[in-house]
Each structure stands twice: as structure tokens, then as C-alpha cells.
Design a protein around this motif. Structure first.
Motif, PDB file in Angstrom:
ATOM      1  N   ARG A 102       4.437  33.634  65.809  1.00 34.13           N
ATOM      2  CA  ARG A 102       4.813  32.718  66.874  1.00 34.13           C
ATOM      3  C   ARG A 102       5.891  31.746  66.397  1.00 34.13           C
ATOM      4  O   ARG A 102       5.864  31.310  65.242  1.00 34.13           O
ATOM      5  CB  ARG A 102       3.600  31.896  67.309  1.00 34.13           C
ATOM      6  N   ALA A 103       6.807  31.412  67.281  1.00 31.61           N
ATOM      7  CA  ALA A 103       7.830  30.397  67.037  1.00 31.61           C
ATOM      8  C   ALA A 103       7.852  29.519  68.284  1.00 31.61           C
ATOM      9  O   ALA A 103       8.721  29.659  69.140  1.00 31.61           O
ATOM     10  CB  ALA A 103       9.184  31.057  66.797  1.00 31.61           C
ATOM     11  N   PRO A 104       6.870  28.614  68.378  1.00 30.04           N
ATOM     12  CA  PRO A 104       6.594  27.934  69.650  1.00 30.04           C
ATOM     13  C   PRO A 104       7.785  27.194  70.249  1.00 30.04           C
ATOM     14  O   PRO A 104       7.903  27.126  71.474  1.00 30.04           O
ATOM     15  CB  PRO A 104       5.475  26.950  69.296  1.00 30.04           C
ATOM     16  N   ARG A 158      10.943  28.031  69.909  1.00 29.55           N
ATOM     17  CA  ARG A 158      12.075  28.955  69.977  1.00 29.55           C
ATOM     18  C   ARG A 158      12.987  28.894  68.751  1.00 29.55           C
ATOM     19  O   ARG A 158      14.163  29.248  68.816  1.00 29.55           O
ATOM     20  CB  ARG A 158      12.929  28.716  71.240  1.00 29.55           C
ATOM     21  N   ARG A 159      12.453  28.393  67.638  1.00 35.46           N
ATOM     22  CA  ARG A 159      13.220  28.378  66.384  1.00 35.46           C
ATOM     23  C   ARG A 159      12.271  28.740  65.249  1.00 35.46           C
ATOM     24  O   ARG A 159      11.071  28.506  65.340  1.00 35.46           O
ATOM     25  CB  ARG A 159      13.802  26.983  66.111  1.00 35.46           C
ATOM     26  N   VAL A 160      12.825  29.286  64.186  1.00 33.94           N
ATOM     27  CA  VAL A 160      12.007  29.565  63.002  1.00 33.94           C
ATOM     28  C   VAL A 160      12.767  29.097  61.764  1.00 33.94           C
ATOM     29  O   VAL A 160      13.982  29.277  61.654  1.00 33.94           O
ATOM     30  CB  VAL A 160      11.628  31.066  62.907  1.00 33.94           C
ATOM     31  N   VAL A 161      12.047  28.457  60.856  1.00 30.95           N
ATOM     32  CA  VAL A 161      12.593  28.034  59.574  1.00 30.95           C
ATOM     33  C   VAL A 161      12.315  29.148  58.569  1.00 30.95           C
ATOM     34  O   VAL A 161      11.224  29.726  58.583  1.00 30.95           O
ATOM     35  CB  VAL A 161      11.922  26.720  59.122  1.00 30.95           C
ATOM     36  N   LEU A 217       9.211  24.010  63.413  1.00 29.53           N
ATOM     37  CA  LEU A 217       9.684  22.620  63.451  1.00 29.53           C
ATOM     38  C   LEU A 217       8.956  21.781  64.497  1.00 29.53           C
ATOM     39  O   LEU A 217       9.212  20.583  64.611  1.00 29.53           O
ATOM     40  CB  LEU A 217      11.198  22.579  63.699  1.00 29.53           C
TER      41      LEU A 217
END
Lengths: 365, 365
Positions: A61-63, A65-68, A166
Motif C-alpha cells: 500500500r502507498a496510501p 500515492r507516493r512511496v519512499v 510519508l
């Protein structure tokens, strides 16, 4: 146990995500599902995992809409020694490196992938303990192990990729420190370097420093905490405080002025420095000259202040904050940010001067 | 050029995301921004990149609130040989392994992180060419290189993590194949294995097979295409067709029946088999017995059908589809899915029988 490596076999049998499991299937009494249960047991119910280990790729999941994402390497003999660190320590350390980078962006970790290369003759127990340490560190950081790959190599090599969330905040970069900001740190400084120096001199204490070297314990929640407090810049202290603040200073084009008296005191570091100087001076009947030379050599780079300023791998966090921010108690203000003067380049000053010993960040200049 | 590796230096200077760059800064005429430009030049304007190389971690877009992630290892001497593959080939191959896994979930790739360990004495040109190949393969797959790490090691070891975007679709797993589905493939089968066999016998053609081994060219868009066509299961053919369909059959608990006559024909494979058998039989004045023995040895595993069924690393895609789907022309139906009969376990049959040679997937059973 045989891992059954051969050129053709390896090509066919370790090519992909999910194989971290399948190696174990073949070598123990476990069986696939037993091992999945074993790996999963140490983990919190991974809130970000949609699809974990076992397919061509994982889905997280990338709640917002971004992923680190960040990747770190550990190589046997470079980042750890098997005679100085146990497999569980190495697992913790491998996890910490990636998870601390995610936290230093102000994010919470979501998942972790691990590439593990090792000699065929490595005891399975080593791999098991390593996995247990990695899983435990992931649990500390709130992340799940969602994928991996395994191959044969002459020495152990571990690549960890950590992913994070984030939670709707802007990432805290290295480049945002501004004139007038305060600079603060949280976490031990120099303990890992002192622990390494103790091991290097064959010393067995102070135990907390050896432990700090073998198994750093970053306070991952300090990263998101700093972001919520309005941190303008942040970095994971892995290269050493001067080196890492140097990265911040350069990226932000500012001068960071540290006050050495503000550095958090550390009694164990002073004890360790004394022990090392004594050990270096007192070899088996050395000549007076040799003894003195060794003492000088040991002293250079063996003081609490040196370790705090240049020692890496503690995975403390250093951040800049606007001057009016009220910081949680675990953050210690150690300096402030100002604009470089005319003819002065961005960088870090300690008590108004460039620090006389060179930090890691200058090795490649 | 010196990479300047030492135990302490390495610890301090290569610990983190972004260092892939900083090594280059110190070793060439490039400088940081020149190198960023150089790496970026080969890449499409990374549509998913919010924050790329240069901070503690990268930040990528995940438009549908999910991210696909997979990690793959390449070890010198196991996955490639420097005398058989150039650095640019290895870069392409390293990228292809990760990007193909992402595509096999039905996703498009968004970003890639690379951990690169190498001997200090490696020429910079090797690293440069490797990076160029990796960047070019990322461009083929629509992904950007967003992070990395570098360390010293005795042999080259590369870990690639690929991230992807499902574009709102469900991931196509291994476990969804259902009774009545057709099984189809797209991409060359066995070409990489044949190329490896040719190299192993010192042969220099057919060139397209050597190229297929050195630098696979997966059709990444076939993955999302299959997902849009309603694929019920999919896998990247990296272990060999039988091995990988075996994974699908097990995960889906079905029997997959292949018809060998439906396998796509390949003239180069037949040519290669002939060449190898001839080469093996015709040593320097071998005895008749030795010649015959070598020919037999060479023939075992040296036929077009064997390569197609058991050869890995082509990164073709195999998928199951509902029987009423109209497939794009590049997909070839090669079999169908049925329920395992009483007393029959899940697996793969070729022309109604378990294939007599063992595929890679059985090595660890």
C-alpha cells in the motif's frame, strides 16, 4: 546441509523474488509453509502489505500515492566481521540501515526486500539467525519483509531495500535548512565508532558501546516526529555527524555552526577512550619509544568528541528546525544555521572553526 | 583511478543511497552534476519520480495507492562472466531481471534502485558502461534509476530493486489459473540457454542466440497487455518454461498440459544444436570412443525442444487466459489448464506426460 550451488543450478534456481524462501525449503526440516510462518512470526501484521513473499513481485500500500525507497549494501569484511558480530546482529544492522534512511525522510517504513549472497558452506543457522534479526528490526520499524533473492558468493553480501509511507507529509530533504534554523540531534553519537575501536583493540567493554556497534537501535519514530515539528532538513547520521551535516550544508548552501559544549555528554565514550589509550600503551614489554608511538597513534581519533563528530553508523538523526519550534525532549540543540559569508563556502564549523580532523565526507575530495 | 576502499573508509563513504554518484565524482573528470546529467540522459523524463538520486531516499509516485516491488541478484561467475558478457550487457541484464518481474504482475515499471559491489581495481569504464546499459534498459522499460549504493567486494555483485505501478488493475498472480484456461507465451524461449551453450563450446554463432544470452530484451508491455486481456495468472519465464509454469500450476493447484507441436518454431535453435553436437564430436584427433561419448554428452540437453522447455533467462512471459479471450498476435497458445485428476498432483505435462528431463524447478525437490 547443501545449498546445491553450481553455475547452471544457480542460474535456474535463484533468479527471483521469493527464492529466499525456496532455498530454505530444500535445506531444513521446515518446508515452505513452516518457513513462511517462521519469518512472519516475528513481524507485526504488516499494515501495508497487499501481497507478500511468493510471487514475481510484492504489492504494498502507498496510501498517499507516493512511496519512499532506498537501497543499502552490507559486505562481509567491510561493514561487519563475522568474528565481531553475530548473525542476529548483522540482521538488525542490515534492517537499521534501510529503515533509518526512510525515517530520515520523515516517513514510516512499510516494507523491506533483501538480497542475500553467501558462501554455500554457510551454516543454515547463520541464515536463520540473520533472518530473525532482520525480522526483529523490521518489527521495531513497523515494516514487513515482502521479498528477496538469494545467490552464492564468496563472502556474505546483503542488499536491503526499504520502502516507506510519508503519510501525506512532504519529504524532509537535505536541502531545506535555512538561515536562523537551529540544528538538533537525537540518538547516541559516536557509540558505534567507539565500539569498533574497542573491538579493534581486543577490549570487551564498555558493553553498551560494543552493542551499539553490533546492533544499532535507531529511534525510527523520531523521523516522522521531526517532520511533524516542521523540520526543514534532516539526515540519518550514518557517515558521522560532521560528514552528514556537511551533506545538509552543501545541499542547503548554508553554514552550520556547532557548539561542542552542546554535544550530549557520554560517560561510556570517555571510559572507552581511556581504555584504548591504556591498552595501546601497554603491549608485551614494548620499548619506550614503541609504547609512546602506539599511544599517540591510539589517541589520534580516540576521544569522545572525535567519535561524536566523526563516528558513523549510530543512525542517530540530525535535523534543522525553525528557531521558534518547541522540540520534544529527546532532541538536543547543538548548533544553528547561517548563510555562508563572502568567500566562505557551505560547510560545518565547530566552535567557529573547520574541525581539524577530517570527517568521512571529505575522503573523496 | 582509485576507488579508495579501506575498511574504515568504506564504512564512512559508501553507506547509503546516493553514493553511487559520489564514487563517480571522485574518480573521473565528470563531477557530480555532469554525472547526474549523464545518467539522466539515457532515461525518459521519469514520470513517476518525485525525488530522485541524492537524498537519504527517493520518492516515487504510486498513482493508484499501491506499489509493486521486487529484488534480484546478479553475481559475477554465477549469473554472468566478464569474459562472455560486456559491462553494457550486464547492465541490460540486471535491469531486465527486475523490470520483467514487475511486468509479470501486469504492472508498468516506475523506478529502479541498484546496489553495486565491485573490486576496487575494476576499471571505471566498466562501471560507466554498466550504468549506461542499466539506464538504457530502464528506458526500454519506462523506469528511472532513483537510488543506489556502492561497496567494495571481491567479485561484482549487483542487486536491483524494481518498483512498479499497477495502473488501477489487480496484480496478476501465479495462483489464478483456472480449469479450461488456455496457456500462452510471448517472447523467445530457449534462446538464452542456447546462447550460453554456444559460448560454453567456444562457438561464435548464431549471433542472435549469443545476444539473447548476453542481453535479453523482454517485451515489458506484454505484461500489462496480458492483464488488460484478463490474464488469470502470469509469470516471467526466467527459470525455464517448465519450471515457471510449474510454479503457476502449484500456486493455482492445477495441471497445465502443453502441446509440444504448439511451441513456437525457432530455426536458430536447431542450427545451434547441430553446431554444438558437431563441435563436441570433433575434438583434436579424439579416439572414436571419446568422440562418441562427448557427442552423447553434448546432445543431452542440446535440442531446440529442451532449450525451449527448460532454458531460463529469456524473460518471456507465460500466462493463463480464459478460453474465450482473443489474444494479440504476439501471444502463442501452447496448452491449456485442467484440474488435477484423482491421485495426480499439480504440475505440468508435455504431450500428456511429465517431461523426461528435469526442469530447474525440480532441482530442490
Amino acid at each position: 546441509l547443501r545449498w546445491g550451488y553450481g553455475a547452471r543450478r544457480t542460474r535456474r534456481t535463484f533468479p527471483r523474488q521469493g527464492r529466499f524462501l525456496e532455498v530454505h525449503i530444500t535445506i531444513g526440516e521446515l518446508g515452505e509453509f513452516g518457513l513462511i510462518a517462521r519469518i512472519s512470526a516475528g513481524l507485526p501484521p504488516g499494515g501495508h502489505v497487499i501481497l507478500g513473499i511468493g510471487d514475481d513481485a510484492a504489492v504494498l500500500r502507498a496510501p498517499d500515492r507516493r512511496v519512499v525507497a532506498t537501497t543499502d549494501l552490507l559486505v562481509e569484511g567491510k561493514h561487519f566481521r563475522r568474528d565481531w558480530s553475530g548473525p542476529r546482529d548483522v540482521g538488525h544492522k542490515a534492517g537499521a540501515r534501510g529503515l533509518a534512511d526512510v525515517a530520515a525522510m520523515g516517513a514510516v517504513a512499510s516494507g523491506l526486500l533483501v538480497a542475500f549472497a553467501a558462501p554455500p558452506e554457510l551454516p543454515v543457522s547463520w541464515a536463520d539467525e540473520f533472518t530473525a534479526g532482520l525480522a526483529a528490526e523490521c518489527a521495531r520499524g513497523g515494516a514487513a519483509i515482502v521479498g528477496g533473492d538469494v545467490a552464492a558468493a564468496d563472502k556474505i553480501m546483503i542488499a536491503v531495500t526499504a520502502l516507506g509511507d510519508l503519510q501525506g507529509r512532504a519529504p524532509v530533504r537535505r536541502s531545506g535548512a535555512g538561515q536562523g534554523d537551529v540544528v538538533a540531534v537525537t540518538g547516541a553519537l559516536g557509540h558505534s565508532a567507539a565500539g569498533l575501536a574497542l573491538l579493534d583493540h581486543g577490549l570487551t567493554g564498555p558493553a553498551e558501546l560494543l552493542t551499539a556497534h553490533r546492533r544499532p537501535r535507531p529511534s525510527y519514530d523520531a523521523g516522522p516526529e521531526a517532520a511533524r515539528c516542521g523540520a526543514t532538513a534532516m539526515i540519518d547520521v550514518s557517515d558521522g555527524l560532521l560528514a552528514d551535516l556537511g551533506h545538509v550544508a552543501e545541499a542547503s548552501d548554508v553554514l552550520i555552526e556547532l557548539t561542542s559544549a552542546l554535544l550530549p555528554g557520554s560517560r561510556p565514550l570517555s571510559v572507552a577512550a581511556e581504555l584504548i589509550i591504556t591498552a595501546a600503551a601497554g603491549g608485551p614489554r614494548p620499548s619506550e619509544v614503541a609504547r609512546a608511538a602506539r599511544a599517540v597513534q591510539a589517541v589520534a581519533g580516540t576521544s569522545a568528541a572525535d567519535w561524536m563528530l566523526t563516528g558513523g553508523e549510530d543512525h542517530a538523526f540530525a535535523a534543522a528546525f525553525p528557531p521558534d519550534v518547541t522540540l520534544p525532549a529527546r532532541w538536543s540543540v547543538i548548533g544553528h544555521v547561517r548563510a555562508p559569508g563572502t568567500g566562505t563556502s557551505a560547510g560545518v564549523l565547530v566552535d567557529g572553526k573547520r574541525y581539524k580532523r577530517r570527517g568521512g565526507w571529505e575522503h573523496f575530495r
